[in-house]
Motif scaffolding. Structure first.
Motif, PDB file in Angstrom:
ATOM      1  N   TRP A   1       0.685  -1.243   0.135  1.00 38.24           N
ATOM      2  CA  TRP A   1       0.038  -0.017  -0.037  1.00 38.24           C
ATOM      3  C   TRP A   1       0.687   1.285   0.042  1.00 38.24           C
TER       4      TRP A   1
ATOM      5  N   CYS B   1     -10.446   8.573  -3.657  1.00 37.10           N
ATOM      6  CA  CYS B   1     -10.569   7.117  -3.281  1.00 37.10           C
ATOM      7  C   CYS B   1     -10.692   6.100  -4.296  1.00 37.10           C
TER       8      CYS B   1
ATOM      9  N   GLY C   1     -14.543  -0.171  -5.179  1.00 39.30           N
ATOM     10  CA  GLY C   1     -13.593   1.034  -5.104  1.00 39.30           C
ATOM     11  C   GLY C   1     -13.380   1.711  -6.482  1.00 39.30           C
TER      12      GLY C   1
ATOM     13  N   PHE D   1      -5.750  -2.002  -6.257  1.00 34.16           N
ATOM     14  CA  PHE D   1      -6.105  -3.135  -7.231  1.00 34.16           C
ATOM     15  C   PHE D   1      -5.240  -3.512  -8.023  1.00 34.16           C
TER      16      PHE D   1
ATOM     17  N   SER E   1      -7.911   3.210  -5.038  1.00 38.20           N
ATOM     18  CA  SER E   1      -8.516   1.848  -5.315  1.00 38.20           C
ATOM     19  C   SER E   1      -7.908   1.233  -6.461  1.00 38.20           C
TER      20      SER E   1
ATOM     21  N   LEU F   1     -12.655  -4.863  -4.101  1.00 42.12           N
ATOM     22  CA  LEU F   1     -11.784  -3.594  -4.432  1.00 42.12           C
ATOM     23  C   LEU F   1     -12.155  -2.903  -5.582  1.00 42.12           C
TER      24      LEU F   1
END
Lengths: 221, 313
Positions: free
Chosen positions: B19, B295, B259, B303, B299, B255
């Motif tokens: 991340w 966001c 997302g 992903f 994502s 996700l």
């Protein structure tokens, strides 16, 4: 044809073959002197029994942390045919066109200038893990103790430096591992590659590995 | 090749780039996108005074790339050795090329920041007034160069991971394009928020209308690129087909659908396009959709990184 003619003919053959072999030998000798070394290794699946002596030797020689590996033997025996044991060596493939060397931003992962072996300068490694993710074979890792990326480098900085074979090759009792210089036409590895079919892992990636595999032949065909 | 000779274990720990790298990729994208948008609108408006959008774009462009460096360096296992990357260059490495680009781009964004906040800076740091004389005549050139570097920064983050040949989801030419486009989308949203919230830009001003206008073509391009990426995997070889399940039936499909699709496409479409008549007056709805788009772009990077590194040859 007279007797004399045959004798001179044979003499001629003898002399010319002598001249050819001397000439050829000297040509080879100058070649090896000028050209670089090109080390390679063969893993012969027909001979490996999976004793893992090579793994133990590797850790000893290269001081690899306890739960990490530079090379290991994976048991790929099909459970349906348990008597046909199939072992396979997992380690750096020593690519001729190595993605890890290409992506390393600090030139820590490099090709040794004398031996052409892909190896690591741990001091220059910033541990960005780019080489780890770039390796198509997933055989690189970050050493827990040095915090530098690492791979099987044919023991270039340990055994090879002392004029010995790599640790795994020395430890193998079954001659499943053969190590040598491909530029030396008379080396054992070249003699084996000349007569046996060998293959490279995942050739579709185009990295030209120097580690060759001789697959086991099926029994009872 | 028979199965018994090809090994299936590896020495890495699955997802090696996690991340922090995704956050860095987002911040670099926002920075590049915000810079591109503010420079281009300023150019086409023939702007003389610094508008709120120019201020917001310069602030976002400068702050996010510097903040991104924290994540980039922090993800190294030897962060204190990061200077080695600055003295040993490998011009075959996308990371090295990126470092060179960043080391030009950050000073450029700093200068852009100085231009946008000239008055404010001089109010508190009067001794910097000598800089104005040097820098002011250079402004059009600096803007032009910064524009190209901003595009390069967005694109390089895509090339950085598209060279990883083991991972079919990442090893595609579409990725740099997708990163430029999604960077624009996040940069647009971020500079919109900052301009209205901190520089008192009216929600319905001319500049904000421009931002809303470009939102939709950017989104359409983004959708197209993602669809192309998915289709190229679906019709690809054995490895690529296996990766396609990342979209449909893996731990990452939530996700992707929630997302990426939900936050960056569905939310803006529903609240801005379909319900536009009822919501267009509300500042809250505007901030909500803008944050949702950012966001969504995060994502997308999460992903791609996680699913990308999970499904591979």
């Amino acid at each position: 044809m007279s007797n004399n003619g045959r004798r001179s003919f044979l003499k001629g053959i003898g002399l010319s073959s002598l001249a050819l072999s001397v000439g050829g030998y000297s040509a080879v000798a100058t070649n090896t002197k000028e050209s670089q070394k090109k080390y390679a290794m063969i893993f012969d699946q027909n001979k490996c029994v999976g004793c893992t002596d090579c793994e133990i030797a590797c850790k000893k020689v290269n001081l690899v942390p306890k739960d990490q590996f530079r090379m290991l033997i994976q048991d790929k025996t099909n459970p349906k045919t348990p008597r046909e044991r199939r072992m396979v060596r997992v380690s750096c493939q020593q690519c001729e066109d190595a993605p890890c060397v290409n992506v390393c931003p600090s030139q820590a992962c490099h090709r040794d200038s004398l031996t052409n072996i892909v190896t690591m300068n741990a001091d220059d490694c910033i541990s960005c893990k780019y080489c780890v993710v770039a390796c198509p074979y997933d055989v690189r890792f970050i050493n827990e103790e040095t915090h530098a990326a690492e791979n099987c480098n044919f023991c270039v900085d340990t055994n090879l430096k002392d004029g010995k074979n790599p640790g795994c090759v020395e430890a193998c009792k079954y001659e499943a591992l053969v190590f040598g210089d491909l530029n030396d036409k008379k080396s054992k590895i070249n003699r084996i590659l000349n007569i046996k079919d060998s293959l490279r892992m995942k050739p579709e990636f185009g990295t030209k590995p120097s580690l060759r595999y001789i697959p086991a032949v099926r029994l009872g065909v | 090749m028979n199965d018994a000779i090809s090994f299936t274990v590896g020495f890495s720990h699955g997802v090696e780039w996690g991340w922090p790298i995704a956050v860095y990729l987002l911040l670099a994208g926002i920075s590049g996108g915000a810079m591109i948008i503010s420079i281009v609108t300023r150019h086409f408006k023939q702007e003389v005074e610094n508008s709120a959008l120019t201020k917001a774009g310069s602030l976002v462009g400068f702050a996010t790339i510097v903040f991104g460096m924290v994540f980039l360096v922090g993800d190294l296992e030897k962060p204190l050795y990061f200077w080695k990357i600055l003295i040993n260059y490998n011009f075959k490495s996308v990371m090295s090329i990126g470092v060179i680009a960043i080391s030009f781009y950050i000073p450029l964004t700093a200068v852009m920041f100085f231009y946008a906040f000239e008055k404010e800076i001089l109010k508190y740091f009067g001794f910097l007034s000598f800089l104005v004389g040097i820098l002011r005549p250079l402004r059009p050139y600096v803007e032009f160069i910064t524009l190209w570097f901003a595009i390069a920064i967005c694109a390089y983050t895509g090339f950085l991971i598209s060279v990883l040949i083991r991972f079919p989801l990442l090893n595609t030419a579409l990725l740099p394009a997708l990163f430029v486009v999604s960077g624009l989308s996040a940069g647009n949203a971020a500079s919109g928020i900052i301009a209205t919230k901190f520089f008192k830009e009216d929600l319905h001003s001319f500049d904000m209308k421009i931002l809303h206008r470009v939102e939709w073509p950017i989104m359409i391009a983004e959708v197209l690129l993602i669809v192309m990426l998915a289709v190229s995997l679906l019709i690809g070889n054995e490895y690529q087909k296996e990766v396609f399940q990342a979209f449909t039936s893996s731990q990452f499909s939530l996700l992707f659908w929630g997302g990426v699709v939900g936050l960056s496409f569905i939310v803006p479409i529903v609240f801005n396009l379909l319900l536009g008549r009822f919501t267009s007056k509300s500042a809250g709805i505007y901030y909500m959709t803008a944050i949702s788009v950012i966001c969504g772009v995060l994502s997308l990077r999460m992903f791609l990184l996680y699913a990308g590194q999970t499904f591979g040859a």
